[in-house]
Design an enzyme around this catalytic site. Structure first.
Site, PDB file in Angstrom:
ATOM      1  N   ARG A   1       0.864  -1.170   0.000  1.00  0.00           N
ATOM      2  CA  ARG A   1       0.000   0.000   0.000  1.00  0.00           C
ATOM      3  C   ARG A   1       0.904   1.224   0.000  1.00  0.00           C
ATOM      4  O   ARG A   1       2.032   1.181   0.501  1.00  0.00           O
ATOM      5  CB  ARG A   1      -0.893   0.016   1.238  1.00  0.00           C
ATOM      6  CG  ARG A   1      -1.797  -1.204   1.391  1.00  0.00           C
ATOM      7  CD  ARG A   1      -2.564  -1.135   2.706  1.00  0.00           C
ATOM      8  NE  ARG A   1      -3.490  -2.257   2.876  1.00  0.00           N
ATOM      9  CZ  ARG A   1      -3.197  -3.390   3.505  1.00  0.00           C
ATOM     10  NH1 ARG A   1      -1.976  -3.550   4.043  1.00  0.00           N
ATOM     11  NH2 ARG A   1      -4.087  -4.354   3.616  1.00  0.00           N
TER      12      ARG A   1
ATOM     13  N   LYS B   1      -1.853  -2.638   7.964  1.00  0.00           N
ATOM     14  CA  LYS B   1      -3.002  -2.203   8.754  1.00  0.00           C
ATOM     15  C   LYS B   1      -3.069  -2.973  10.063  1.00  0.00           C
ATOM     16  O   LYS B   1      -2.774  -4.170  10.114  1.00  0.00           O
ATOM     17  CB  LYS B   1      -4.287  -2.433   7.953  1.00  0.00           C
ATOM     18  CG  LYS B   1      -4.463  -1.477   6.778  1.00  0.00           C
ATOM     19  CD  LYS B   1      -5.802  -1.707   6.084  1.00  0.00           C
ATOM     20  CE  LYS B   1      -6.005  -0.704   4.960  1.00  0.00           C
ATOM     21  NZ  LYS B   1      -7.308  -0.920   4.272  1.00  0.00           N
TER      22      LYS B   1
ATOM     23  N   HIS C   1      -2.526   2.864  -6.225  1.00  0.00           N
ATOM     24  CA  HIS C   1      -3.133   1.671  -5.637  1.00  0.00           C
ATOM     25  C   HIS C   1      -3.382   0.596  -6.698  1.00  0.00           C
ATOM     26  O   HIS C   1      -3.385  -0.602  -6.392  1.00  0.00           O
ATOM     27  CB  HIS C   1      -4.441   2.019  -4.925  1.00  0.00           C
ATOM     28  CG  HIS C   1      -4.905   0.964  -3.961  1.00  0.00           C
ATOM     29  ND1 HIS C   1      -4.184   0.635  -2.834  1.00  0.00           N
ATOM     30  CD2 HIS C   1      -5.981   0.139  -3.968  1.00  0.00           C
ATOM     31  CE1 HIS C   1      -4.804  -0.325  -2.171  1.00  0.00           C
ATOM     32  NE2 HIS C   1      -5.901  -0.643  -2.845  1.00  0.00           N
TER      33      HIS C   1
ATOM     34  N   ARG D   1      -0.698  -2.040  -6.839  1.00  0.00           N
ATOM     35  CA  ARG D   1      -0.847  -3.135  -5.857  1.00  0.00           C
ATOM     36  C   ARG D   1      -1.842  -4.177  -6.396  1.00  0.00           C
ATOM     37  O   ARG D   1      -1.612  -5.385  -6.281  1.00  0.00           O
ATOM     38  CB  ARG D   1      -1.313  -2.564  -4.522  1.00  0.00           C
ATOM     39  CG  ARG D   1      -1.693  -3.597  -3.456  1.00  0.00           C
ATOM     40  CD  ARG D   1      -1.982  -2.855  -2.164  1.00  0.00           C
ATOM     41  NE  ARG D   1      -2.856  -3.596  -1.262  1.00  0.00           N
ATOM     42  CZ  ARG D   1      -2.439  -4.444  -0.334  1.00  0.00           C
ATOM     43  NH1 ARG D   1      -1.148  -4.700  -0.208  1.00  0.00           N
ATOM     44  NH2 ARG D   1      -3.308  -5.050   0.464  1.00  0.00           N
TER      45      ARG D   1
ATOM     46  N   HIS E   1      -3.810  -9.083   3.916  1.00  0.00           N
ATOM     47  CA  HIS E   1      -5.253  -9.062   4.155  1.00  0.00           C
ATOM     48  C   HIS E   1      -5.587  -9.822   5.432  1.00  0.00           C
ATOM     49  O   HIS E   1      -5.048 -10.898   5.683  1.00  0.00           O
ATOM     50  CB  HIS E   1      -5.996  -9.709   2.983  1.00  0.00           C
ATOM     51  CG  HIS E   1      -6.059  -8.840   1.765  1.00  0.00           C
ATOM     52  ND1 HIS E   1      -6.285  -9.336   0.499  1.00  0.00           N
ATOM     53  CD2 HIS E   1      -5.907  -7.491   1.618  1.00  0.00           C
ATOM     54  CE1 HIS E   1      -6.288  -8.340  -0.373  1.00  0.00           C
ATOM     55  NE2 HIS E   1      -6.069  -7.219   0.278  1.00  0.00           N
TER      56      HIS E   1
ATOM     57  N   TYR F   1      -9.616 -10.929  -6.320  1.00  0.00           N
ATOM     58  CA  TYR F   1      -8.687 -11.039  -7.436  1.00  0.00           C
ATOM     59  C   TYR F   1      -8.986 -12.240  -8.325  1.00  0.00           C
ATOM     60  O   TYR F   1      -8.575 -12.282  -9.476  1.00  0.00           O
ATOM     61  CB  TYR F   1      -7.247 -11.085  -6.921  1.00  0.00           C
ATOM     62  CG  TYR F   1      -6.876  -9.776  -6.268  1.00  0.00           C
ATOM     63  CD1 TYR F   1      -6.690  -8.632  -7.027  1.00  0.00           C
ATOM     64  CD2 TYR F   1      -6.768  -9.680  -4.882  1.00  0.00           C
ATOM     65  CE1 TYR F   1      -6.399  -7.416  -6.425  1.00  0.00           C
ATOM     66  CE2 TYR F   1      -6.477  -8.471  -4.270  1.00  0.00           C
ATOM     67  CZ  TYR F   1      -6.292  -7.346  -5.057  1.00  0.00           C
ATOM     68  OH  TYR F   1      -6.022  -6.145  -4.466  1.00  0.00           O
TER      69      TYR F   1
END
Length: 297
Positions: free
Chosen positions: A151, A175, A243, A246, A269, A278
């Site tokens: 990211r 994150k 983005h 990515r 994730h 995806y």
């Protein structure tokens, strides 16, 4: 000096000084060869004298040969880079290329950028930057997004310590403070090293790796603006954002056979459901390619 000498010098500059990818070097030299041939240019001052109306005539002839809008925009960008280099070689105090707006590009459906487009975008942010070290910085950031699936916030949170430790893998914090290990391609390691060599600010272990023009932390907005300028020059759609690089990392890995669990780990994730998007993107790409290739598609 001959036309062959001009092209040889231009090729060496792109490959050795600018460290461009082989694909970009081939494309830029081919455009330069067409421009030189069309205008019978044999030295740098002659190339430096190319103005907007010369480029307009050259591109009109290329359009008559069937060149589309996106390809014309890329050809114009390559011509401008070649003319800027020629003006630098000629000692021109204002080496900026002629001002000429490229054709309008019809907006297409959102899609991942291709591998060649990703590298071209990284190369173009370098070419378009006001200073060499800023261009090297932006190129390194974009290659991290595409080559390692970061990211933008993750790339900009890297420190001088991360640069010193970067080998084939890099540990990043995503994150929720979750840490993960991502691969670092050789082209990305070389780009980071080039930026570190040219950065005018001291890159201490605890300080941000990527710096703004005044030495503070680089902001995401600066990277987004640099990429927007590059995608316009290349004739790419507005969906080609930082983005999107990515997303392209994930889509291309899935196309090459990566399993969803491994992809989940690489992307950081929290749930597999976030990664499964995806599979739909890849299926859409597969169907598009099938329709183009199948005789009854």
């Amino acid at each position: 000096m001959s036309a062959a000498d001009l092209l040889s010098t231009w090729q060496r500059h792109l490959a050795d000084n600018r460290r461009r990818s082989p694909h970009t070097v081939r494309a830029y030299v081919a455009v330069a060869a067409r421009l030189v041939g069309a205008n019978a240019l044999e030295d740098w001052p002659a190339v430096a004298r190319i103005e907007a109306h010369h480029l307009r005539n050259f591109l009109a002839a290329r359009r008559a040969e069937g060149l589309g809008n996106a390809s014309t925009a890329r050809e114009l960008s390559a011509c401008k880079a070649f003319i800027t280099f020629a003006r630098q070689q000629s000692g021109d105090p204002d080496p900026a290329a002629p001002r000429l707006r490229g054709p309008r590009i019809k907006k297409g459906l959102p899609r991942p950028v291709t591998p060649d487009e990703a590298i071209n975008l990284a190369d173009h942010v370098d070419d378009l930057a006001a200073e060499d070290w800023i261009g090297a910085r932006d190129r390194a950031v974009l290659l991290l997004l595409y080559g390692s699936g970061l990211r933008i916030a993750e790339a900009l949170s890297l420190t001088g310590r991360d640069a010193a430790a970067a080998g084939e893998v890099l540990q990043v914090t995503g994150k929720g403070g979750k840490q993960r290990v991502v691969p670092v391609l050789p082209i990305t390691r070389a780009a980071i090293a080039e930026y570190v060599r040219g950065c005018p600010w001291p890159l201490t272990p605890a300080e941000p790796l990527f710096r703004g023009a005044k030495g503070g932390p680089l902001s995401p907005g600066m990277v987004q603006r640099a990429m927007a300028q590059a995608r316009r020059a290349l004739g790419l759609p507005d969906t080609a954002t930082p983005h999107a690089l990515r997303h392209s990392f994930a889509t291309h890995l899935l196309s090459a056979g990566a399993d969803l669990r491994s992809l989940q780990e690489l992307l950081g994730h929290a749930s597999l459901g976030s990664t499964q998007i995806y599979t739909r993107v890849d299926a859409a790409s597969l169907l598009e390619n099938y329709r183009k290739a199948h005789p009854r598609g």
